[in-house]
Motif scaffolding. Structure first.
Motif, mmCIF file in Angstrom:
data_model
loop_
_atom_site.group_PDB
_atom_site.id
_atom_site.type_symbol
_atom_site.label_atom_id
_atom_site.label_comp_id
_atom_site.label_asym_id
_atom_site.label_seq_id
_atom_site.Cartn_x
_atom_site.Cartn_y
_atom_site.Cartn_z
ATOM 1 N N ASP A 133 0.977 -1.063 0.042
ATOM 2 C CA ASP A 133 -0.013 0.073 0.071
ATOM 3 C C ASP A 133 0.958 1.298 0.053
ATOM 4 O O ASP A 133 0.402 2.306 -0.520
ATOM 5 N N PHE A 134 2.195 1.077 0.440
ATOM 6 C CA PHE A 134 3.148 2.343 0.196
ATOM 7 C C PHE A 134 3.111 2.806 -1.060
ATOM 8 O O PHE A 134 3.202 3.888 -1.467
ATOM 9 N N TYR A 135 3.032 1.797 -2.006
ATOM 10 C CA TYR A 135 3.381 2.103 -3.398
ATOM 11 C C TYR A 135 1.941 2.748 -3.960
ATOM 12 O O TYR A 135 1.829 3.682 -4.712
ATOM 13 N N TRP A 188 9.908 -6.308 -6.162
ATOM 14 C CA TRP A 188 11.201 -5.782 -6.179
ATOM 15 C C TRP A 188 11.179 -4.697 -7.705
ATOM 16 O O TRP A 188 11.766 -3.623 -7.429
ATOM 17 N N ARG A 189 10.055 -4.723 -8.145
ATOM 18 C CA ARG A 189 9.869 -3.759 -9.414
ATOM 19 C C ARG A 189 9.418 -2.508 -8.744
ATOM 20 O O ARG A 189 9.867 -1.424 -9.165
ATOM 21 N N GLN A 190 8.387 -2.690 -7.877
ATOM 22 C CA GLN A 190 7.932 -1.473 -7.062
ATOM 23 C C GLN A 190 9.072 -0.703 -6.143
ATOM 24 O O GLN A 190 9.139 0.543 -6.157
ATOM 25 N N THR A 233 9.410 -11.203 -6.737
ATOM 26 C CA THR A 233 9.500 -10.794 -8.028
ATOM 27 C C THR A 233 8.005 -10.712 -8.569
ATOM 28 O O THR A 233 7.223 -11.955 -8.335
ATOM 29 N N PRO A 234 7.675 -9.781 -9.599
ATOM 30 C CA PRO A 234 6.340 -9.891 -9.913
ATOM 31 C C PRO A 234 6.013 -11.238 -10.480
ATOM 32 O O PRO A 234 6.756 -11.730 -11.327
ATOM 33 N N GLY A 235 4.853 -11.800 -10.112
ATOM 34 C CA GLY A 235 4.413 -13.076 -10.574
ATOM 35 C C GLY A 235 4.935 -14.115 -9.977
ATOM 36 O O GLY A 235 4.499 -15.539 -10.291
#
Length: 274
Positions: free
Chosen positions: A75-77, A120-122, A102-104
């Motif tokens: 939720d920070f993102y 990690w992307r965020q 990791t996404p996914g």
């Protein structure tokens, strides 16, 4: 000593998991608290500015405050970032690397119960936006109940993982649960961190310990009146605070429980961590 409120948040959501709900605030309440900070005339500065002042560098503005967020909730993102960006406010996000994924895919593993955490992307995007990414260990244990080898794994391996992802050094650390000890703080310094935040439910100050920065934990039951007093630098003690006999006794009790595999406040004992 000039009081400096360093606010500690966790999740900011309308629907937190039950285990973190007591330490969460809703987006509406968070927005109101940001307004109270502004109304009080506080200048929100990056954590590193406070640390620089603590180490004898440039002074802080007369009425300063710092925003920090522990654990690394997603939720920070999605929620917090737009609110802070609209106001031009800095913040530090302390990430538990074992809860990041990791996404996914799923997370690597931590002691935190299930929740929607940053990926990690965020984290890379937040770093690009200018938010400081700090370290909060690999698994989120009570560090002062662990062996020296386990402490080193938690404070060094997580730092290395974050630095690999961000491609730059990470200097800020937060003790899970706010627990530390002289030996834990020594390990954190040796790992290369220049600051570490505790809890204390106290104001930091211009004479605080940069390796045990005091923070004010904002909870779901923190009243508007209590928060307003904090913005006026009232209603809490001012660091540095000496470690009490009660705190030392509580640490010994938690260590004893951890050694028997029955830690206080969590399912698996630290002796099961490798």
């Amino acid at each position: 000593m000039t009081p400096v409120p360093v606010f500690l948040y966790h999740a900011v959501t309308d629907d937190p998991p039950g285990w973190i709900a007591p330490y969460s605030v809703t987006p509406q309440v968070f927005t109101e608290q940001l307004d109270r900070i502004a109304d009080a005339g506080l200048t929100v500065v990056p954590l590193r500015r406070l640390v620089t002042a603590l180490r004898g560098g440039t002074r802080l503005p007369p009425r300063s405050a710092v925003l920090t967020f522990d654990d690394g909730f997603a939720d920070f993102y999605w929620t917090v970032t737009p609110l802070l960006t609209d106001r031009g406010l800095p913040a530090t996000v302390y990430v538990t690397t074992g809860a990041v994924h990791t996404p996914g895919t799923g997370p690597n593993g931590s002691l935190l119960p299930p929740a929607d955490m940053l990926n990690w992307r965020q984290i890379g995007t937040l770093d690009t936006f200018g938010f400081e990414i700090g370290d909060h260990t690999v698994t989120h244990p009570q560090l002062d109940t662990l062996s020296a080898r386990q402490v080193w794994h938690e404070v060094f391996d997580s730092k290395r993982r974050l630095e690999d992802a961000l491609t730059h050094p990470v200097y800020s650390f937060a003790y899970p649960h706010g627990y530390s000890s002289p030996s834990v703080r020594r390990a954190v310094r040796e790992a290369g961190y220049t600051s570490a935040t505790a809890v204390g439910n106290a104001f930091s100050s211009t004479t605080d310990d940069p390796m045990r920065v005091a923070r004010l934990m904002v909870r779901s039951d923190t009243t508007a009146e209590a928060f307003t007093r904090w913005t006026r630098c009232a209603g809490a003690p001012v660091a540095p605070l000496h470690e009490s006999l009660r705190t030392r006794g509580w640490r010994m009790y938690r260590r004893a429980r951890a050694m028997t595999g029955r830690p206080v406040g969590g399912p698996p004992g630290p002796n099961t961590l490798r």
